[in-house]
Write a protein that holds these residues in place. Sequence first.
Motif, PDB file in Angstrom:
ATOM      1  N   LYS A 280       0.833  -1.196   0.000  1.00 22.79           N
ATOM      2  CA  LYS A 280       0.000   0.000   0.000  1.00 22.79           C
ATOM      3  C   LYS A 280       0.871   1.252   0.000  1.00 22.79           C
ATOM      4  N   SER A 358      -6.399   0.780   5.392  1.00 17.62           N
ATOM      5  CA  SER A 358      -6.082   1.236   4.046  1.00 17.62           C
ATOM      6  C   SER A 358      -5.337   2.566   4.064  1.00 17.62           C
ATOM      7  N   SER A 362      -9.144   1.737  -1.423  1.00 16.50           N
ATOM      8  CA  SER A 362      -8.951   0.305  -1.164  1.00 16.50           C
ATOM      9  C   SER A 362      -7.493  -0.034  -1.433  1.00 16.50           C
ATOM     10  N   ASN A 364      -4.509  -1.587   0.583  1.00 14.79           N
ATOM     11  CA  ASN A 364      -4.033  -2.260   1.790  1.00 14.79           C
ATOM     12  C   ASN A 364      -2.717  -2.993   1.548  1.00 14.79           C
TER      13      ASN A 364
END
Length: 501
Positions: A280, A358, A362, A364
Amino acid sequence: MKKISILLFAVFSSLSCEKDFIELQPISDMNVNTFYQTEQDMNQAVLSPYESLHALYDQPFIYMGEVRSDNTSFSWVPGNSKDMVSIDNFSDPLLSDNSFVLSVWNNSYNTVLRSNIVLDKIDGVEFTNPALKEQYRAEAHFLRALVYFWLARVYGDVPIVDHELSLEEAYVLGRSPIEEVYDFIVQDLEFAEENLPDSYSDVDIGRATAGAAKGLLAKVYMTMAGYPLKRGDSYYQLAEEKALEVINMEAYSLVPDYESLFDVANENSSESLFEIQYKKGGTDTGSPWNNSFAPRFSDNEVVLVGDKSGFNAPTESMSTAYAENDPRKSISMSDGYISDSDGEFVAEKYVTKYYDVSFSGSDNDNNWIELRLADIYLLYAEALVRQNKQLDVALTYLNRIRERARNSTGGGTVPADYPAFGTQQDFLLAIEEERRVELAFENHRWFDLVRTERAQAVMSAQQATVNGFDPGAWSDNQLLFPIPLQVIQSNPDKITQNPGY
């Protein structure tokens, strides 16, 4: 550790035509004819198919492996999405224009293309280290085999593409019989296991290893032994032998606590054979599942940052499949959440196995564990039982999974060890159930039901209860997905449709 994802982003960011190179279709003459000159160029080429796996694992493979099974459903769909509903509900016709069916096909062959580029270009590049050249070649063979394993299980007969195709070749290429597809997969994996290292260090952590190739080969042999090829005991023996090779490798061991398997701080662990790497941070390399699986109308009770999509929601039968107080349930899923607004319990099931906060949207840090040692233990036990041999050894490996579960975070006195089984069928059903709870939400369930010829019994009963499906309407055509309509329309003389669609 997330070494390979960071390197992937750096590789693609450094290219002047980033989008063209990532998509690789069409490929510019400059890329094909002049780019692949050095070892570093080939390293970048090898990383390309790793990156393209994201488009498959982000959502479509989950729909094929979990939502199609009795494990999960959609708790919410945008509008009236027939494409989602028809994968989940066997009473709805699954049409050949389904967007997810097309997405799996296109993105799979994109990964095959990227792998073939490596194999086509690498002979023309001089390497100072011949072993590294064979490693790169083996990585491409492994990734191609992984994708073809999915293609074979999803569509059955599919075109075998073992090199970059000219336009003329593409229009004469039809679907190869599934027997040939599986033999092609085995050839790729045999080369990979002979030429991949046992482990990596530093930035190369996350690349395919010899253990990954052996583990995938064990899984392929188990599938070839069952439906649809039904090659039987000789292939169960091959699966047994290959699984035992993995078990005996020093690189692998079960992690002590089930919860730590899915902790973003403990990725690429001693139990992991192969993970799809994510990172991420706003670099388009993050994973979506924590947000995708969160109840659509929850607030901050489930995820703290980003979207909530309500996809891949556990079914009631999945919830009740866990023994009482099995710690794997609370680690893997929840039956609902407490509303922040009124303090009431909202009975909406969701997957918790891939929790992270997160970065935004979205985005992660979770990797996707495609192959792990517990899966191999259970395949090994099943292979032995299906051959009706060394049943005490099979029971030992089955109970090692139970023991780890029992001693995991939140554990109690259950799940207890299995006693000796009175019949082979009882033993096999116990392994089936153990695979279901141990590997829940990891894309194994549907394909387990298909290869063991249990799909009709399990899915007819589940669908009758949940969706009003008439069990008498079952057809084995439902074991495969349709060939995408767009693919057939592009080459109707060579690409035919699966029966029933």
